[in-house]
Motif scaffolding. Structure first.
Motif, PDB file in Angstrom:
ATOM      1  N   LYS A 167       0.814  -1.214  -0.097  1.00 54.79           N
ATOM      2  CA  LYS A 167      -0.064   0.093  -0.042  1.00 54.79           C
ATOM      3  C   LYS A 167       0.911   1.249   0.203  1.00 54.79           C
ATOM      4  CE  LYS A 167      -3.671  -2.141   2.854  1.00 54.79           C
ATOM      5  NZ  LYS A 167      -4.499  -2.643   1.511  1.00 54.79           N
ATOM      6  N   PRO A 168       1.640   1.585  -1.044  1.00 56.79           N
ATOM      7  CA  PRO A 168       2.359   2.737  -1.176  1.00 56.79           C
ATOM      8  C   PRO A 168       1.327   3.889  -1.126  1.00 56.79           C
ATOM      9  CG  PRO A 168       2.342   1.636  -3.179  1.00 56.79           C
ATOM     10  CD  PRO A 168       1.701   0.845  -2.314  1.00 56.79           C
ATOM     11  N   PHE A 169       1.706   5.281  -0.970  1.00 53.22           N
ATOM     12  CA  PHE A 169       1.226   6.475  -1.431  1.00 53.22           C
ATOM     13  C   PHE A 169       1.643   6.795  -2.897  1.00 53.22           C
ATOM     14  CE2 PHE A 169       2.086   6.932   3.117  1.00 53.22           C
ATOM     15  CZ  PHE A 169       0.834   6.681   3.909  1.00 53.22           C
ATOM     16  N   PRO A 170       0.718   6.424  -3.848  1.00 53.08           N
ATOM     17  CA  PRO A 170       0.985   6.319  -5.509  1.00 53.08           C
ATOM     18  C   PRO A 170       1.593   7.738  -5.707  1.00 53.08           C
ATOM     19  CG  PRO A 170      -1.472   6.286  -4.774  1.00 53.08           C
ATOM     20  CD  PRO A 170      -0.769   6.269  -3.591  1.00 53.08           C
ATOM     21  N   GLY A 171       0.929   8.824  -5.377  1.00 56.43           N
ATOM     22  CA  GLY A 171       1.219  10.093  -6.034  1.00 56.43           C
ATOM     23  C   GLY A 171       2.600  10.482  -5.326  1.00 56.43           C
ATOM     24  N   MET A 172       3.119   9.914  -4.500  1.00 55.98           N
ATOM     25  CA  MET A 172       4.380  10.504  -3.707  1.00 55.98           C
ATOM     26  C   MET A 172       5.592   9.795  -4.529  1.00 55.98           C
ATOM     27  SD  MET A 172       3.326  10.954   0.199  1.00 55.98           S
ATOM     28  CE  MET A 172       1.737  11.563   0.561  1.00 55.98           C
ATOM     29  N   GLU A 190       9.442  10.473  -0.254  1.00 58.98           N
ATOM     30  CA  GLU A 190       8.387  11.103   0.651  1.00 58.98           C
ATOM     31  C   GLU A 190       7.568   9.774   1.209  1.00 58.98           C
ATOM     32  OE1 GLU A 190       6.123  14.711  -0.809  1.00 58.98           O
ATOM     33  OE2 GLU A 190       6.447  13.501  -2.628  1.00 58.98           O
ATOM     34  N   ARG A 210       8.532   7.921  -8.691  1.00 59.77           N
ATOM     35  CA  ARG A 210       6.926   7.844  -7.885  1.00 59.77           C
ATOM     36  C   ARG A 210       7.024   6.701  -7.479  1.00 59.77           C
ATOM     37  NH1 ARG A 210       2.708  11.419  -9.641  1.00 59.77           N
ATOM     38  NH2 ARG A 210       1.304   9.684  -9.735  1.00 59.77           N
TER      39      ARG A 210
END
Lengths: 244, 287
Positions: A89-94, A98, A138
């Motif tokens: 579960k990465p933060f996709p837009g970072m 980050e 990204r």
């Protein structure tokens, strides 16, 4: 040795289905405890209850001497419980950096207040798992194995006291598995207690101080690797899966 | 030719204000997944706050903006913490219904307390212009445009560079993971809604200096902000600026060449066209 985590009588039901039934287990400070069991045994459900994603229907959970039952997940993170996800579960837009810095900014004790120090901490953890060259990418551009590494780095950046690793090796090749095994040993040497869920037997045998086995949501046996893997109930649980 | 340029200048200035109005709505929508139907009412309250500070306390409307923003931030924080956090995990319809209810309550409280009279914020320099070549640039609108640009940039920097901003982005991109890495969602949500309301407050104050205010301006402004947020996309504040400027120019051109009554036809027509051509918004990634 004192216990960092004590679960007693944990039970989780999903409507009619009992996913975890009356499981008690202790994790000692500084040890690596292996959690194995066939698919659907309730391993991830158990980990979800430890870090607060799910609330148990019964039982108690004591972390470093205080009950954490009912505490929301973010508060448990502040206490020092970190985890990785089986399904990443990465933060996709970072960027990768980050992503890891979120762990550093909000983790144990509420995290690092300064962006600069959090970034340094994140950078160290990324270098540690071998993502040092990818920090500017990204997160949604990473391939599967690198996402696994990012999960580990992000959890480490929290500076956890207890780390729950949910199948960090699934999908990795032999060389990569060796690397992650070494990484996890180094993490333990920093004094972090670890619960490992893994299907890769080699990882379990070379990492775990002790192993416990879940089957149909119940603990069937607990002990040293050698004892557990020879136990007829464990053999049966796994062979039962193979026969299918 | 001069006429066309003049219309473009007015359109861009109007668009800057539109962008600021939509920024708060887009922020709340993107992070909390709440389409805040009371956004326009918050703009209306910001306008009244500025008007009261100007007429009652003789504070220059532009100096009054930070006070309006702070008051609206507090109101927004309380609304989120006390009401919306209770239903945020529920179906979207619940939040639509509740924010609509808040809009109705705020509108009629405003009517009760402030009366339905039309008000304007009219500082001494209200009518002053700057002549630039053959073009006229009204000071108030130019200043409003400048404030909008600064705030939008500040917002963008806040989201990228600060601890809280990163927490907001983490919560919007993957809530489950954010919680497990220590982000407190209720606090982040309340802060985000507060920020959205503060932006509405500033937009309201600026709106009051260029247009008339009354308790009922909220509904149409919500609709306009909604159109801009969709046209611009929810991914980043730059999209909202693009959406605002685009709409401002389109409306000004329509008003001149087709007729002022067709302005809304143009804006909602554009919405439909853009939804067909680029469903992710002007700058958004298309699926």
């Amino acid at each position: 040795m004192e216990n960092i985590l004590e679960a007693s009588g944990l039970t989780k039901r999903f409507h009619g289905l009992v996913a975890v039934h009356d499981v008690s287990v202790q994790l000692r400070r500084g040890e690596i405890l292996g959690l194995i069991g066939p698919n659907g045994a309730g391993k991830t459900t158990l980990v979800d209850m430890v870090n607060g994603t799910l609330e148990p229907n019964a039982g108690d959970l004591v972390f470093e001497g205080r009950s954490v039952r009912g505490l929301p997940a973010y508060r448990r993170a502040h206490l020092g419980i970190g985890r990785t996800f089986q399904i990443m579960k990465p933060f996709p837009g970072m960027s990768v950096l980050e992503n890891a810095s979120i762990g550093a900014l909000f983790g144990t004790n509420g995290g690092e207040r300064s962006i600069g120090r959090a970034r340094e901490q994140a950078r160290e953890c990324l270098a540690f798992v071998g993502l040092g060259r990818r920090i500017a990418q990204r997160a949604d551009a990473l391939g599967g194995p690198d996402r696994k590494r990012l999960e580990l780095a992000r959890a480490l950046a929290m500076r956890p006291r207890l780390l729950l690793l949910d199948e960090v090796m699934a999908g990795l090749n032999h060389v990569e598995i060796e690397e992650v095994i070494e990484d996890i040993k180094k993490v333990r040497d920093q004094g972090i207690s670890i619960l490992v869920i893994e299907h890769v037997m080699k990882a379990i045998t070379s990492l775990s101080d002790r192993v416990f086995v879940l089957h149909h949501g119940e603990k069937i046996v607990e002990g040293s690797c050698g004892e557990v893997l020879r136990d007829p109930r464990v053999v049966e649980a796994y062979l039962g899966r193979r026969r299918r | 030719m001069v006429l066309l340029l003049q219309v473009l200048v007015s359109g861009v200035l109007l668009g800057g204000l539109y962008a600021l109005m939509a920024l708060g709505l887009a922020l709340v929508w993107g992070v909390l997944n709440i389409v805040n139907l009371s956004h326009g009412a918050l703009i209306m309250l910001g306008a009244y706050a500025t008007w009261f500070l100007y007429t009652g306390a003789h504070i220059d409307p532009f100096a009054a903006l930070p006070i309006a923003a702070a008051s609206l931030f507090a109101l927004g924080y309380i609304i989120q913490r006390g009401i919306l956090n209770l239903v945020i995990r529920g179906p979207m319809f619940n939040t639509l219904l509740i924010t609509f209810g808040i809009e109705v309550i705020l509108t009629y409280l405003a009517q009760l307390w402030f009366s339905a009279d039309f008000r304007t914020i009219n500082p001494s320099y209200a009518g002053s212009n700057h002549a630039l070549g053959g073009l006229t640039v009204p000071y108030v609108q130019a200043l409003a445009f400048a404030i909008d640009s600064v705030l939008t940039t500040a917002m963008w920097m806040f989201l990228l560079r600060t601890r809280t901003g990163r927490g907001i982005r983490a919560a919007s991109q993957n809530l489950v993971a954010a919680r497990l890495y220590g982000v407190d969602p209720k606090r982040i949500y309340a802060l985000t809604f507060g920020l959205g309301a503060a932006l509405a407050g500033v937009a309201g104050g600026l709106y009051g200096t260029v247009s008339q205010i009354n308790p009922y301006i909220g509904g149409p402004l919500t609709a306009k902000s909604f159109v801009i947020a969709i046209i611009g996309g929810l991914d980043n504040p730059l999209g909202v600026i693009a959406g605002g400027l685009f709409l401002g120019v389109v409306e000004s051109l329509t008003a001149l060449y087709v007729g002022p009554t067709y302005r809304d036809v143009a804006s909602f027509g554009m919405l439909v066209l853009i939804l067909i051509a680029r469903p992710g918004g002007l700058l958004g990634r298309t699926a």
